[in-house]
Design a protein around this motif. Structure first.
Motif, short mmCIF file in Angstrom:
data_model
loop_
_atom_site.label_atom_id
_atom_site.label_comp_id
_atom_site.label_asym_id
_atom_site.label_seq_id
_atom_site.Cartn_x
_atom_site.Cartn_y
_atom_site.Cartn_z
N THR A 70 0.84 -1.20 0.00
CA THR A 70 0.00 0.00 0.00
C THR A 70 0.87 1.24 0.00
O THR A 70 2.01 1.22 0.50
CB THR A 70 -0.90 0.08 1.26
N LEU A 77 -3.57 -7.06 -10.89
CA LEU A 77 -4.21 -6.34 -11.99
C LEU A 77 -4.23 -7.18 -13.26
O LEU A 77 -4.80 -6.78 -14.27
CB LEU A 77 -3.50 -5.01 -12.25
N GLY A 109 -0.70 2.28 -4.45
CA GLY A 109 -1.86 3.09 -4.09
C GLY A 109 -2.61 2.47 -2.92
O GLY A 109 -2.03 2.07 -1.92
N ARG A 110 -3.95 2.32 -3.07
CA ARG A 110 -4.78 1.80 -1.97
C ARG A 110 -4.54 0.32 -1.71
O ARG A 110 -4.85 -0.19 -0.63
CB ARG A 110 -6.25 2.02 -2.28
N ASP A 142 -4.47 6.51 -1.38
CA ASP A 142 -5.57 5.66 -1.83
C ASP A 142 -5.76 5.72 -3.34
O ASP A 142 -6.86 5.48 -3.86
CB ASP A 142 -6.87 6.05 -1.12
N ALA A 143 -4.69 6.03 -4.07
CA ALA A 143 -4.76 6.09 -5.53
C ALA A 143 -5.00 4.70 -6.11
O ALA A 143 -4.77 3.67 -5.46
CB ALA A 143 -3.47 6.67 -6.08
N GLU A 144 -5.45 4.67 -7.36
CA GLU A 144 -5.65 3.40 -8.04
C GLU A 144 -4.30 2.73 -8.31
O GLU A 144 -3.33 3.40 -8.69
CB GLU A 144 -6.39 3.62 -9.37
N PRO A 145 -4.21 1.42 -8.13
CA PRO A 145 -2.95 0.73 -8.40
C PRO A 145 -2.65 0.70 -9.90
O PRO A 145 -3.55 0.81 -10.73
CB PRO A 145 -3.19 -0.67 -7.85
N ALA A 146 -1.36 0.54 -10.23
CA ALA A 146 -0.93 0.52 -11.63
C ALA A 146 0.41 -0.18 -11.73
O ALA A 146 1.11 -0.40 -10.73
CB ALA A 146 -0.83 1.95 -12.16
N ARG A 151 -9.78 -5.91 -1.66
CA ARG A 151 -8.90 -4.74 -1.78
C ARG A 151 -7.59 -5.08 -2.48
O ARG A 151 -7.06 -4.28 -3.25
CB ARG A 151 -8.63 -4.16 -0.39
#
Length: 330
Positions: free
Chosen positions: A98, A117, A134-135, A165-169, A308
């Motif tokens: 995280t 992802l 991110g989150r 808490d940004a979107e993962p990438a 999550r």
């Protein structure tokens, strides 16, 4: 206030005296700016040993009691160089992250990255994998069957608070700026340096530079004096500013350094990291955050197999379990 009266003809008649008057009348900050800044003495940090993925020895440099971060760089493992016997290798089961970016710089060997992802990416020498948690995200790392020698640097970059808490990438970078000077090879990993710009996308002012000297030599580096810096010897030996550093020793420098004069032994390899001083983060296991509550919640959700962190496609082993929290969750 003290007033000194100077007759106008005297000042006009003596240009050198006038220059002194002008210099004395300058703001103190401007006078200091015109003076060469002394190079702060480096702090020596000796790596401690650990093991990941079954058989891969690592030298853990950050965080330590001496220094938790260098800019937003909050974690640094020097993995290897290690040679594997047949049937061995590095295999790191599914685990979460995280509020950080994982940054993998591969020097020798091939490693397969898989994440929740759906990304599946082989990283080869001279390439970078950058995963933005991110989150929350989970991933695995496995050396290939053909890899019998592995050498890499694994770093974490703390995301700024507004991106917790940004979107993962995930992004793979196969091509990075490279150049040679006085027989020394440079690869720009992150940021800007010597007129070059890295394509790697980060969210804090940072620098990452690989320095390799096959035959040994000397060089001069111009640094941003607003940055903290760390210079890790991954192979060989280093001398700079009158100090000697051996393999797996980090020279940490506070802001104020603008020039480094380096002398490297044959076969030496260094990694230079730097960044503007950043807000300090909390770290527990594979989690980074800015509050205990954030990390406690993430740990509990990982243990509960919350959506999550998703699932890593193609991985059929057991997920890594988080250790017991050091804080009370109530």
């Amino acid at each position: 206030m003290i007033v000194i009266r100077v007759e106008t003809p005297t000042v006009e008649a003596c240009p050198s005296f006038r220059a002194v008057c002008i210099e004395l009348c300058r703001p103190a900050t401007q006078q200091r700016r015109n003076r060469p800044m002394p190079t702060p003495a480096p702090q020596r940090i000796v790596a401690r040993t650990a093991e990941i993925g079954g058989t891969l020895p690592v030298n853990r440099v950050l965080p330590t009691r001496q220094r938790r971060q260098i800019g937003a760089w909050c974690f640094l493992d020097h993995a290897g160089p290690a040679r594997f016997e047949s049937g061995e290798g590095m295999h790191v089961g599914a685990h979460p992250h995280t509020c950080l970016q994982t940054f993998t710089w591969m020097i020798e060997g091939d490693v397969l990255h898989r994440d929740s992802l759906g990304n599946e990416q082989l990283i080869r020498p001279g390439e970078v994998n950058l995963m933005t948690a991110g989150r929350g995200i989970s991933h695995t790392e496995d050396s290939t069957d053909a890899t019998d020698r592995l050498h890499a640097a694994q770093l974490w970059i703390a995301l700024p608070p507004h991106m917790a808490d940004a979107e993962p990438a995930f992004t793979h970078y196969p091509d990075l700026p490279r150049w040679q000077q006085k027989g020394i090879d440079f690869t720009l990993l992150v940021g800007e340096f010597a007129g070059q710009t890295s394509p790697v996308e980060v969210y804090s002012p940072l620098l990452g530079l690989d320095i390799h000297s096959p035959s040994g030599g000397s060089c001069e580096l111009s640094l941003n004096p607003a940055f903290e810096h760390g210079l890790l010897v991954m192979e060989g030996e280093l001398e700079f500013n009158g100090a000697h550093f051996a393999e797996n020793e980090l020279a940490a420098l506070d802001p104020g350094t603008s020039i480094l004069h380096l002398t490297l032994t044959p076969g030496s390899r260094l990694i230079l990291i730097g960044g503007e001083p950043a807000e300090k983060v909390l770290m527990f296991w594979n989690f980074v955050g800015y509050s205990r509550e954030y990390i406690i919640e993430a740990t509990q959700e990982w243990q509960a197999e919350s959506a999550r962190f998703g699932k890593v496609v193609g991985f059929d082993g057991e997920r890594l379990a988080a250790p017991a929290l050091p804080w009370r969750s109530g």
